[in-house]
Design an enzyme around this catalytic site. Sequence first.
Site, PDB file in Angstrom:
ATOM      1  N   SER A 143       0.851  -1.199   0.000  1.00  0.00           N
ATOM      2  CA  SER A 143       0.000   0.000   0.000  1.00  0.00           C
ATOM      3  C   SER A 143       0.878   1.236   0.000  1.00  0.00           C
ATOM      4  O   SER A 143       2.017   1.196   0.488  1.00  0.00           O
ATOM      5  CB  SER A 143      -0.868   0.001   1.262  1.00  0.00           C
ATOM      6  OG  SER A 143      -1.438   1.269   1.473  1.00  0.00           O
ATOM      7  N   TYR A 156      -0.959  -0.820  10.219  1.00  0.00           N
ATOM      8  CA  TYR A 156      -1.129  -1.126   8.795  1.00  0.00           C
ATOM      9  C   TYR A 156       0.115  -0.709   7.999  1.00  0.00           C
ATOM     10  O   TYR A 156       0.626  -1.468   7.171  1.00  0.00           O
ATOM     11  CB  TYR A 156      -2.366  -0.390   8.286  1.00  0.00           C
ATOM     12  CG  TYR A 156      -2.777  -0.660   6.861  1.00  0.00           C
ATOM     13  CD1 TYR A 156      -3.478  -1.819   6.514  1.00  0.00           C
ATOM     14  CD2 TYR A 156      -2.493   0.260   5.844  1.00  0.00           C
ATOM     15  CE1 TYR A 156      -3.888  -2.051   5.203  1.00  0.00           C
ATOM     16  CE2 TYR A 156      -2.893   0.036   4.538  1.00  0.00           C
ATOM     17  CZ  TYR A 156      -3.592  -1.113   4.220  1.00  0.00           C
ATOM     18  OH  TYR A 156      -3.998  -1.344   2.924  1.00  0.00           O
ATOM     19  N   LYS A 160       2.634  -3.122   5.922  1.00  0.00           N
ATOM     20  CA  LYS A 160       2.776  -2.940   4.469  1.00  0.00           C
ATOM     21  C   LYS A 160       4.216  -2.580   4.087  1.00  0.00           C
ATOM     22  O   LYS A 160       4.693  -2.955   3.008  1.00  0.00           O
ATOM     23  CB  LYS A 160       1.796  -1.874   3.971  1.00  0.00           C
ATOM     24  CG  LYS A 160       0.322  -2.289   4.077  1.00  0.00           C
ATOM     25  CD  LYS A 160       0.014  -3.499   3.208  1.00  0.00           C
ATOM     26  CE  LYS A 160      -1.470  -3.822   3.138  1.00  0.00           C
ATOM     27  NZ  LYS A 160      -1.770  -5.019   2.352  1.00  0.00           N
TER      28      LYS A 160
HETATM   29  P1  NAP Z   1     -11.624  -5.697   1.146  1.00  0.00           P
HETATM   30  O1  NAP Z   1     -12.585  -5.197   0.136  1.00  0.00           O
HETATM   31  O2  NAP Z   1     -11.877  -5.412   2.591  1.00  0.00           O
HETATM   32  O3  NAP Z   1     -11.428  -7.297   0.926  1.00  0.00           O
HETATM   33  C1  NAP Z   1     -10.555  -7.991   1.760  1.00  0.00           C
HETATM   34  C2  NAP Z   1     -10.453  -9.425   1.315  1.00  0.00           C
HETATM   35  O4  NAP Z   1      -9.533 -10.090   2.202  1.00  0.00           O
HETATM   36  C3  NAP Z   1     -11.763 -10.181   1.403  1.00  0.00           C
HETATM   37  O5  NAP Z   1     -11.854 -11.112   0.341  1.00  0.00           O
HETATM   38  C4  NAP Z   1     -11.646 -10.925   2.740  1.00  0.00           C
HETATM   39  O6  NAP Z   1     -12.350 -12.160   2.810  1.00  0.00           O
HETATM   40  C5  NAP Z   1     -10.170 -11.238   2.754  1.00  0.00           C
HETATM   41  N1  NAP Z   1      -9.694 -11.522   4.102  1.00  0.00           N
HETATM   42  C6  NAP Z   1      -9.820 -10.762   5.216  1.00  0.00           C
HETATM   43  N2  NAP Z   1      -9.253 -11.372   6.269  1.00  0.00           N
HETATM   44  C7  NAP Z   1      -8.765 -12.557   5.804  1.00  0.00           C
HETATM   45  C8  NAP Z   1      -8.072 -13.641   6.406  1.00  0.00           C
HETATM   46  N3  NAP Z   1      -7.754 -13.632   7.709  1.00  0.00           N
HETATM   47  N4  NAP Z   1      -7.743 -14.701   5.626  1.00  0.00           N
HETATM   48  C9  NAP Z   1      -8.066 -14.746   4.307  1.00  0.00           C
HETATM   49  N5  NAP Z   1      -8.713 -13.735   3.690  1.00  0.00           N
HETATM   50  C10 NAP Z   1      -9.054 -12.663   4.426  1.00  0.00           C
HETATM   51  O7  NAP Z   1     -10.147  -5.130   0.876  1.00  0.00           O
HETATM   52  P2  NAP Z   1      -9.526  -4.492  -0.470  1.00  0.00           P
HETATM   53  O8  NAP Z   1      -9.748  -3.028  -0.418  1.00  0.00           O
HETATM   54  O9  NAP Z   1      -9.941  -5.265  -1.639  1.00  0.00           O
HETATM   55  O10 NAP Z   1      -7.968  -4.726  -0.170  1.00  0.00           O
HETATM   56  C11 NAP Z   1      -7.250  -5.820  -0.722  1.00  0.00           C
HETATM   57  C12 NAP Z   1      -5.774  -5.609  -0.448  1.00  0.00           C
HETATM   58  O11 NAP Z   1      -5.356  -4.376  -1.028  1.00  0.00           O
HETATM   59  C13 NAP Z   1      -5.423  -5.525   1.037  1.00  0.00           C
HETATM   60  O12 NAP Z   1      -4.186  -6.129   1.286  1.00  0.00           O
HETATM   61  C14 NAP Z   1      -5.330  -4.033   1.280  1.00  0.00           C
HETATM   62  O13 NAP Z   1      -4.510  -3.728   2.373  1.00  0.00           O
HETATM   63  C15 NAP Z   1      -4.732  -3.579  -0.035  1.00  0.00           C
HETATM   64  N6  NAP Z   1      -4.964  -2.178  -0.350  1.00  0.00           N
HETATM   65  C16 NAP Z   1      -6.227  -1.689  -0.500  1.00  0.00           C
HETATM   66  C17 NAP Z   1      -6.400  -0.338  -0.793  1.00  0.00           C
HETATM   67  C18 NAP Z   1      -7.750   0.281  -0.997  1.00  0.00           C
HETATM   68  O14 NAP Z   1      -7.817   1.505  -1.156  1.00  0.00           O
HETATM   69  N7  NAP Z   1      -8.830  -0.475  -1.024  1.00  0.00           N
HETATM   70  C19 NAP Z   1      -5.276   0.504  -0.926  1.00  0.00           C
HETATM   71  C20 NAP Z   1      -4.006  -0.043  -0.769  1.00  0.00           C
HETATM   72  C21 NAP Z   1      -3.855  -1.382  -0.486  1.00  0.00           C
HETATM   73  P3  NAP Z   1     -13.808 -12.254   3.516  1.00  0.00           P
HETATM   74  O15 NAP Z   1     -14.741 -11.696   2.477  1.00  0.00           O
HETATM   75  O16 NAP Z   1     -14.015 -13.687   3.771  1.00  0.00           O
HETATM   76  O17 NAP Z   1     -13.731 -11.406   4.738  1.00  0.00           O
END
Ligand code: NAP
Length: 246
Positions: A143, A156, A160
Amino acid sequence: MLLADKVALVTGSSRGIGRAIALELAHHGAKVVINYSHSAQKAEEVVAQIQAEGKGDALALQADVADPAQVEKLFTQTIAQWGRLDVLVNNAGITRDGLTIRMKDDDWRSVLDLNLSGVFWCCRQASKIMLKQRAGRIVNISSVSGVMGNAGQINYSAAKAGVLGLTKSLARELAPRGITVNAVTPGFIATEMTHDLKLEPILAMVPLGRLGAPEEVAGLVRFLVADPAAAFITGQVLGIDGGLIM
Ligand code: NAP
């Protein structure tokens, strides 16, 4: 169909960015493991969507990636199903935000356990398989917070940033067998994770003036894991953030 006959495992692919990555890899022919922790129904919907398109294939597997025993089982099940592993995308992640002086022990530990240790547990399993195959591509979703820090996200951003060091060390270890390991650092992407954030101050920081789409992150990941031109890219940190960091 650059990923025909290739097997990919995307952690946390029931929703958000992981879901978009799984759909993109399957669109290019991959057989994809849809890993999730709680959202069984959403994971099955991703599987159904992939099977309906008919280009790749998919299998939903529940595993808490923060738990090394469950991670071991996840990889054993993947190999039992498809016999190989060509692509690992470490995407599962959570936030438990709070200012340092008020952060609870549990909020520190749970974020480090999934967002950093979870990446290590999965990389260790994948490395054993890919070293034997003498091929493989790993992408770790970090991130912008891991690069520039963020007030209220000490857990976080520490996790990261840790992923960036892990990525570079593993890239050096696996390079002799032609396996690449890279990190992607998304900025603000429109998913449930960012759903409740106030948009105005965020958009003021982003030169392109909008949130990113999960599909845009998925396109970059697909390039790194599928495109022959990416075979010479390893140990790199690739930003996809609308110009937030430059
Ligand atoms: P999200 O919409 O909250 O989705 C998170 C995913 O991770 C879901 O499929 C969830 O599964 C799964 N998960 C959560 N806890 C878990 C565990 N203990 N074991 C296995 N799976 C688990 O998040 P997102 O925004 O798509 O983010 C995805 C990645 O991108 C993350 O690493 C996040 O830090 C990174 N990121 C996101 C952003 C952003 O702006 N969105 C920016 C930078 C980086 P369930 O549905 O079963 O809970």
